[in-house]
Design an enzyme around this catalytic site. Sequence first.
Site, PDB file in Angstrom:
ATOM      1  N   CYS A 117      -3.386 109.497  83.903  1.00 24.40           N
ATOM      2  CA  CYS A 117      -4.870 109.258  83.755  1.00 24.40           C
ATOM      3  C   CYS A 117      -5.648 109.690  82.472  1.00 24.40           C
ATOM      4  O   CYS A 117      -6.512 109.585  82.013  1.00 24.40           O
ATOM      5  CB  CYS A 117      -5.489 110.020  84.918  1.00 24.40           C
ATOM      6  SG  CYS A 117      -5.686 111.599  84.787  1.00 24.40           S
ATOM      7  N   PHE A 256     -31.935 117.507  86.362  1.00 24.15           N
ATOM      8  CA  PHE A 256     -33.080 117.104  85.758  1.00 24.15           C
ATOM      9  C   PHE A 256     -34.025 118.225  85.794  1.00 24.15           C
ATOM     10  O   PHE A 256     -35.332 117.767  86.081  1.00 24.15           O
ATOM     11  CB  PHE A 256     -33.684 115.703  86.490  1.00 24.15           C
ATOM     12  CG  PHE A 256     -32.700 114.739  85.856  1.00 24.15           C
ATOM     13  CD1 PHE A 256     -32.699 114.401  84.659  1.00 24.15           C
ATOM     14  CD2 PHE A 256     -32.147 113.902  87.000  1.00 24.15           C
ATOM     15  CE1 PHE A 256     -31.826 113.085  84.181  1.00 24.15           C
ATOM     16  CE2 PHE A 256     -31.212 112.925  86.769  1.00 24.15           C
ATOM     17  CZ  PHE A 256     -31.211 112.670  85.423  1.00 24.15           C
ATOM     18  N   ALA A 257     -34.048 119.750  85.580  1.00 25.88           N
ATOM     19  CA  ALA A 257     -34.793 120.525  86.084  1.00 25.88           C
ATOM     20  C   ALA A 257     -35.835 120.624  84.895  1.00 25.88           C
ATOM     21  O   ALA A 257     -35.378 121.178  83.779  1.00 25.88           O
ATOM     22  CB  ALA A 257     -33.779 121.798  86.318  1.00 25.88           C
ATOM     23  N   ARG A 258     -36.946 120.796  85.137  1.00 30.25           N
ATOM     24  CA  ARG A 258     -37.945 121.350  84.419  1.00 30.25           C
ATOM     25  C   ARG A 258     -38.768 122.197  85.320  1.00 30.25           C
ATOM     26  O   ARG A 258     -38.767 122.216  86.526  1.00 30.25           O
ATOM     27  CB  ARG A 258     -38.825 120.127  83.964  1.00 30.25           C
ATOM     28  CG  ARG A 258     -38.161 119.145  83.124  1.00 30.25           C
ATOM     29  CD  ARG A 258     -37.777 119.557  81.780  1.00 30.25           C
ATOM     30  NE  ARG A 258     -37.094 118.515  80.772  1.00 30.25           N
ATOM     31  CZ  ARG A 258     -35.738 118.058  80.991  1.00 30.25           C
ATOM     32  NH1 ARG A 258     -34.812 118.980  81.921  1.00 30.25           N
ATOM     33  NH2 ARG A 258     -35.246 117.474  80.118  1.00 30.25           N
ATOM     34  N   PRO A 259     -39.784 122.918  84.654  1.00 32.17           N
ATOM     35  CA  PRO A 259     -40.657 123.925  85.471  1.00 32.17           C
ATOM     36  C   PRO A 259     -41.425 123.125  86.503  1.00 32.17           C
ATOM     37  O   PRO A 259     -41.783 123.521  87.726  1.00 32.17           O
ATOM     38  CB  PRO A 259     -41.551 124.526  84.546  1.00 32.17           C
ATOM     39  CG  PRO A 259     -40.649 124.575  83.297  1.00 32.17           C
ATOM     40  CD  PRO A 259     -39.815 123.332  83.375  1.00 32.17           C
ATOM     41  N   GLU A 260     -41.812 121.937  86.221  1.00 28.14           N
ATOM     42  CA  GLU A 260     -42.805 121.162  87.084  1.00 28.14           C
ATOM     43  C   GLU A 260     -42.111 120.230  87.928  1.00 28.14           C
ATOM     44  O   GLU A 260     -42.686 119.600  88.855  1.00 28.14           O
ATOM     45  CB  GLU A 260     -43.861 120.664  86.361  1.00 28.14           C
ATOM     46  CG  GLU A 260     -43.443 119.147  85.460  1.00 28.14           C
ATOM     47  CD  GLU A 260     -42.662 119.674  84.151  1.00 28.14           C
ATOM     48  OE1 GLU A 260     -42.135 118.898  83.449  1.00 28.14           O
ATOM     49  OE2 GLU A 260     -42.522 121.001  83.961  1.00 28.14           O
ATOM     50  N   ARG A 261     -40.846 119.918  87.815  1.00 26.96           N
ATOM     51  CA  ARG A 261     -40.133 118.971  88.638  1.00 26.96           C
ATOM     52  C   ARG A 261     -38.812 119.168  88.294  1.00 26.96           C
ATOM     53  O   ARG A 261     -38.057 119.414  87.365  1.00 26.96           O
ATOM     54  CB  ARG A 261     -40.606 117.445  88.026  1.00 26.96           C
ATOM     55  CG  ARG A 261     -39.874 116.358  88.882  1.00 26.96           C
ATOM     56  CD  ARG A 261     -40.154 114.965  87.972  1.00 26.96           C
ATOM     57  NE  ARG A 261     -39.820 113.945  88.990  1.00 26.96           N
ATOM     58  CZ  ARG A 261     -38.338 113.497  88.802  1.00 26.96           C
ATOM     59  NH1 ARG A 261     -37.632 114.053  87.930  1.00 26.96           N
ATOM     60  NH2 ARG A 261     -37.868 112.493  89.353  1.00 26.96           N
TER      61      ARG A 261
END
Length: 281
Positions: A117, A256-261
């Site tokens: 592989c 997809f980590a951001r402080p708001e989402r």
Amino acid sequence: MMAPEQPPAPAGASRCQVQTWQAGTVSAQQDTLAEELPVALEFNGISHAVMLATPLDLEDFALGFALSEGIVDSVQEVFDIQQESGCDGITVKLEIATARFARLKEMRRNLTGRTGCGLCGTESLAHAVRPLPPLAQPGVVHEAAIRHALAALRQHQTLQQLTGATHAAAWCGDDGSIRVVREDVGRHNALDKLIGAVLKSKPAQRDGFVVVTSRASMEMVQKTVTAGFGCLVAISAPTRLATELAQAAGLCLIGFARPERWVAYSHAERICAAAPDTPCD
């Protein structure tokens, strides 16, 4: 008038002269670049792997690699780590327990000649994805702690701020405080450095969570679980295989980590909306 003398480059970086173009104006400036050198890892006198890495915290890197790749099972099985610089790069020499070295030699024999592989010399997915034991009683992760850690991480990324070329991996407390950060041009290397730094300090438990400034690949999940952390927060996306491994091992995986989402891909039930000092139901 002579230009003021620049301070020396920080560890893990170097300076060079460049020309910049901006709005039709050309100017000579000095830039700061992240270092990237070949680093060879040698176990009991046998060369095992060579990686391109930032020459910082290489003892942490070697120890974390040995643990996260399953070469040793604990810090106590690494007896000595020495560094040797040469013209072509740096060799990090580890002395490990005899039983673990025998296991490493057997692993190396099993890889010889396998080209099916094309992944690390393995011939099938079964050989590439090693079994992960389920995490023992992983704890909850508080929303507020995730937000706090993501908002604070950048100020701890010294090399990234200077060069724009490095990844970071951070161990964060239950309250989101940044406990330990390691940086490297390679995302795997940064995580290995973090694992080595944390485990050599012998914490009573791997509470809190890990944040990485990269995607969450299968290898990143493997390393996180093997080191005993219960949650991995990635700035970018996970892969399908990483998500499946995280689900099976009990790892809370966030992408997809951001402080708001952010997006929870496995074990979202362990993310608590209450304040860090408030018990979750």
